[in-house]
Design a protein around this motif. Sequence first.
Motif, PDB file in Angstrom:
ATOM      1  N   SER A 169       0.813  -1.222   0.000  1.00 17.49           N
ATOM      2  CA  SER A 169       0.000   0.000   0.000  1.00 17.49           C
ATOM      3  C   SER A 169       0.847   1.273   0.000  1.00 17.49           C
ATOM      4  N   CYS A 170       2.167   1.116  -0.013  1.00 13.41           N
ATOM      5  CA  CYS A 170       3.065   2.271  -0.089  1.00 13.41           C
ATOM      6  C   CYS A 170       3.189   2.695  -1.550  1.00 13.41           C
ATOM      7  N   LEU A 171       2.916   3.959  -1.827  1.00 16.97           N
ATOM      8  CA  LEU A 171       2.976   4.468  -3.199  1.00 16.97           C
ATOM      9  C   LEU A 171       4.359   4.999  -3.543  1.00 16.97           C
ATOM     10  N   VAL A 172       4.953   5.716  -2.602  1.00 18.00           N
ATOM     11  CA  VAL A 172       6.250   6.347  -2.837  1.00 18.00           C
ATOM     12  C   VAL A 172       7.097   6.229  -1.586  1.00 18.00           C
ATOM     13  N   GLU A 173       8.359   5.939  -1.799  1.00 18.93           N
ATOM     14  CA  GLU A 173       9.295   5.937  -0.683  1.00 18.93           C
ATOM     15  C   GLU A 173      10.388   6.928  -1.029  1.00 18.93           C
ATOM     16  N   ILE A 174      10.554   7.908  -0.155  1.00 19.27           N
ATOM     17  CA  ILE A 174      11.609   8.894  -0.359  1.00 19.27           C
ATOM     18  C   ILE A 174      12.759   8.466   0.535  1.00 19.27           C
ATOM     19  N   GLY A 175      13.794   7.919  -0.081  1.00 18.54           N
ATOM     20  CA  GLY A 175      14.920   7.389   0.690  1.00 18.54           C
ATOM     21  C   GLY A 175      16.170   8.211   0.490  1.00 18.54           C
ATOM     22  N   GLN A 176      17.305   7.543   0.423  1.00 12.35           N
ATOM     23  CA  GLN A 176      18.580   8.245   0.319  1.00 12.35           C
ATOM     24  C   GLN A 176      18.831   8.795  -1.081  1.00 12.35           C
ATOM     25  N   ASP A 177      18.188   8.205  -2.087  1.00 15.02           N
ATOM     26  CA  ASP A 177      18.460   8.643  -3.452  1.00 15.02           C
ATOM     27  C   ASP A 177      17.832   9.991  -3.749  1.00 15.02           C
ATOM     28  N   GLU A 178      18.375  10.638  -4.757  1.00 13.66           N
ATOM     29  CA  GLU A 178      17.824  11.901  -5.249  1.00 13.66           C
ATOM     30  C   GLU A 178      16.372  11.644  -5.659  1.00 13.66           C
TER      31      GLU A 178
END
Length: 168
Positions: free
Chosen positions: A147-156
């Motif tokens: 159910s996660c649409l977007v993950e904002i992680g370490q990458d640009e």
Amino acid sequence: MDNLENLEIILEDFRKDELDKLVFDELKIKSSEVKSSHFFDNSSEEDIEFHQIKSFQEVLSPVGTGNVFLNQIDIGCSLKDVMIIFSFNKDSGDITFNFSESELFEGKSSEVRLKAMKIVESLVGLKGKYDIPKIRIGFEPATDDDSCLVEIGQDEVDLERAVEQILR
């Protein structure tokens, strides 16, 4: 009425010593916007409400959870009826913003896109400012990969792509 789902934004592993700055300076949460709240004060061993809290870092130490339900909050754009859940261990924890999908998805597609973009931009800004390892955006429970649409992680972050993932 359509059966609406809730959207969640989760700031993962947020540093506890930055919590007061986030709540009071960044999100500017005021008591007047609070519909209801519930925290447990470990030191007094009593239930307390948002307006009684001078330091979230203290109340949520050594570990703690709490929630606050707001009339509205600004995360890049104004969102109404937002529940914020704080869940902290010794040094860090998760802050979850939970609100009806209609807050984002109602309106013309151009408006929805603009809202989504503003939210993502705002979160990317918070991530940099507070060095948040990961931010997840999705349907409740956003902790769940399905159910996660977007993950904002370490990458640009590719803002356009992030918005596409939210709106698809």
